[in-house]
Design a protein around this motif. Structure first.
Motif, PDB file in Angstrom:
ATOM      1  N   PRO A 170      38.757  31.399  42.742  1.00  6.92           N
ATOM      2  CA  PRO A 170      38.878  32.618  43.512  1.00  6.92           C
ATOM      3  C   PRO A 170      39.961  33.485  42.759  1.00  6.92           C
ATOM      4  O   PRO A 170      40.730  32.951  41.895  1.00  6.92           O
ATOM      5  CB  PRO A 170      39.926  31.972  44.746  1.00  6.92           C
ATOM      6  N   ASP A 171      39.925  34.762  42.888  1.00  2.00           N
ATOM      7  CA  ASP A 171      40.609  35.757  42.123  1.00  2.00           C
ATOM      8  C   ASP A 171      40.663  35.594  40.835  1.00  2.00           C
ATOM      9  O   ASP A 171      41.690  35.756  40.185  1.00  2.00           O
ATOM     10  CB  ASP A 171      42.155  35.753  42.772  1.00  2.00           C
ATOM     11  N   ARG A 172      39.543  35.415  40.261  1.00  5.93           N
ATOM     12  CA  ARG A 172      39.368  35.069  38.670  1.00  5.93           C
ATOM     13  C   ARG A 172      40.096  36.197  37.938  1.00  5.93           C
ATOM     14  O   ARG A 172      40.562  36.154  36.960  1.00  5.93           O
ATOM     15  CB  ARG A 172      37.948  34.710  38.293  1.00  5.93           C
ATOM     16  N   GLU A 173      39.604  37.432  38.143  1.00  7.78           N
ATOM     17  CA  GLU A 173      40.135  38.664  37.486  1.00  7.78           C
ATOM     18  C   GLU A 173      41.463  38.992  37.591  1.00  7.78           C
ATOM     19  O   GLU A 173      42.244  39.016  36.415  1.00  7.78           O
ATOM     20  CB  GLU A 173      39.199  39.889  37.903  1.00  7.78           C
ATOM     21  N   ALA A 174      42.003  38.735  38.633  1.00  7.73           N
ATOM     22  CA  ALA A 174      43.646  38.585  38.929  1.00  7.73           C
ATOM     23  C   ALA A 174      44.190  37.655  37.926  1.00  7.73           C
ATOM     24  O   ALA A 174      45.245  38.113  37.542  1.00  7.73           O
ATOM     25  CB  ALA A 174      43.800  38.668  40.420  1.00  7.73           C
ATOM     26  N   VAL A 175      43.676  36.571  38.214  1.00  4.15           N
ATOM     27  CA  VAL A 175      44.202  35.385  37.561  1.00  4.15           C
ATOM     28  C   VAL A 175      44.261  35.969  35.915  1.00  4.15           C
ATOM     29  O   VAL A 175      45.424  35.634  35.103  1.00  4.15           O
ATOM     30  CB  VAL A 175      43.539  34.225  37.654  1.00  4.15           C
ATOM     31  N   ILE A 176      43.194  36.128  35.295  1.00  3.58           N
ATOM     32  CA  ILE A 176      43.127  36.390  33.890  1.00  3.58           C
ATOM     33  C   ILE A 176      44.052  37.680  33.700  1.00  3.58           C
ATOM     34  O   ILE A 176      44.710  37.770  32.497  1.00  3.58           O
ATOM     35  CB  ILE A 176      41.635  36.717  33.703  1.00  3.58           C
ATOM     36  N   LEU A 177      44.239  38.606  34.412  1.00  2.00           N
ATOM     37  CA  LEU A 177      45.138  39.681  34.033  1.00  2.00           C
ATOM     38  C   LEU A 177      46.683  39.124  34.155  1.00  2.00           C
ATOM     39  O   LEU A 177      47.249  39.738  33.370  1.00  2.00           O
ATOM     40  CB  LEU A 177      45.127  40.851  35.223  1.00  2.00           C
ATOM     41  N   LEU A 178      46.925  38.353  34.933  1.00  2.00           N
ATOM     42  CA  LEU A 178      48.355  37.701  34.935  1.00  2.00           C
ATOM     43  C   LEU A 178      48.421  36.855  33.689  1.00  2.00           C
ATOM     44  O   LEU A 178      49.504  36.971  33.004  1.00  2.00           O
ATOM     45  CB  LEU A 178      48.718  36.917  36.324  1.00  2.00           C
ATOM     46  N   MET A 179      47.541  36.049  33.421  1.00  2.00           N
ATOM     47  CA  MET A 179      47.724  35.199  32.265  1.00  2.00           C
ATOM     48  C   MET A 179      47.838  36.027  30.883  1.00  2.00           C
ATOM     49  O   MET A 179      48.717  35.628  30.098  1.00  2.00           O
ATOM     50  CB  MET A 179      46.443  34.456  32.265  1.00  2.00           C
TER      51      MET A 179
END
Length: 374
Positions: A170-179
């Motif tokens: 879930p929220d893969r793109e948001a997770v990658i952005l944060l990482m």
């Protein structure tokens, strides 16, 4: 939540007629470790949980004393943790709750996601960021040595790394952005670049491709979405570019570039209905206000701050609308629901003002209208 996995291990071991030594040998640990587990002195490592379940020929759920309401428990934890995260309060208790939940339900991606978000936010609140002052460089930069000591960000990265190995994240793109952002702030640029390079280029993004995959009114809707998404990214990158290059700030070029971007936004949203982009307009005018104050022109700085504050008020108003429909020609088919708006709406003002000169803050404090800002 109280995890008593040690009691369950002791119960299962005795039922199977096994000794602590038998379990220890099967797992490659010491008898003392098994003894500590059974006395609830500590927990087994998460990676060992499947092996322990296999040893007793049982499921992970049963190992944790699953009593039939697993999904209800998970849903309750998710609802409670999301309330705490969105309330912008101290997240210590939230993190403890989610750590225990992840330990108990290690395959639940949504629990990992919430734990990562909570750790990321708590890391910001606890540590913040420090700039690095290098007089020989034209570029402003983050003190990566300081940020690398942010234990909450380190744990968040570990949680997100595990999350990305799962299916249907879930929220893969948001997770990658944060990482990518947190890796960079902590000086782990190779990890940040590796993750960034594995993603699709802008022209192959969902928003851009959908424009070419549709026609007529549907294409107009996707065009609006693409314009809005790309505008957001342009703002982030231009703002970063002009605020991290010292020569642009010293010569006043930063204000000119940011004002050009403001005018571009005003041309796109020609009727003044910016929707969630009142947030971007607020932030841009705040940045310009701070730059003017740094250069000693408090009158101009306060003028720009007042415009920023008006956008802030508009943002709070529009965020209450269940469905926000834009009306400017280029984006008139776009509809944003409440979830599209920034979560911590009030904090946007305060975050920017942390970098404001004292002279500007004193002027702001003189006006009761701005009381919430300071």
């Amino acid at each position: 939540m109280q995890i008593k996995i040690g009691d369950k291990i002791r119960e299962l071991r005795r039922s199977a007629g096994k000794r602590q030594e038998d379990l220890a040998n099967a797992l490659g640990v010491t008898c003392q470790a098994v003894s500590r587990w059974e006395s609830n002195g500590c927990y087994p490592d998460m990676e060992m949980i499947p092996s322990i379940a296999n040893f007793f020929n049982t499921s992970i759920d049963q190992l944790f004393g699953y009593d039939g309401d697993r999904q209800e428990k998970i849903d309750n934890i998710l609802v409670e943790s999301e309330k705490m995260i969105c309330a912008n309060q101290d997240l210590t208790d939230c993190i403890v709750m989610l750590r225990e939940a992840v330990y108990r339900y290690p395959s639940e991606a949504r629990l990992l996601l919430n734990l990562g978000y909570a750790l990321h936010i708590h890391g910001w609140k606890t540590y913040g960021l420090k700039g690095k002052n290098d007089s020989d460089s034209d570029y402003g930069s983050v003190d990566t040595e300081y940020a690398s000591g942010n234990v909450f960000w380190k744990e968040a990265m570990s949680v997100f790394e595990k999350l990305l190995t799962m299916d249907d994240v879930p929220d893969r793109e948001a997770v990658i952005l944060l990482m990518v952002g947190d890796y960079s702030k902590m000086g782990e640029f190779s990890k940040a670049k590796e993750l960034a390079k594995s993603q699709s280029p802008v022209y192959a993004s969902r928003e851009c491709l959908l424009v070419h995959a549709s026609e007529n009114e549907e294409r107009e809707e996707y065009l609006g979405e693409a314009i809005i998404t790309l505008l957001d990214e342009v703002k982030k990158n231009i703002e970063t570019a002009v605020m991290t290059k010292k020569s642009l700030v010293r010569t006043g070029e930063s204000e000119k570039i940011l004002l050009s971007l403001v005018r571009f936004y005003e041309d796109i949203f020609e009727d003044g209905r910016f929707g969630k982009f009142h947030s971007n307009m607020r932030d841009l005018y705040l940045q310009i206000s701070i730059l003017e104050a740094v250069n000693g022109d408090l009158e101009k700085a306060m003028g720009y701050f007042d415009v920023a504050y008006n956008h802030h008020i508009k943002l709070l108003e529009t965020a209450k609308v269940k469905e926000y429909r834009y009306s400017s020609p280029l984006v008139s088919k776009v509809v944003h629901n409440r979830n599209c708006f920034p979560v911590a709406l009030h904090d946007g003002l305060k975050d920017y003002l942390k970098n404001a000169p004292e002279a500007l803050l004193r002027e702001i404090k003189k006006n009761p209208r701005y009381a919430e800002c300071v």
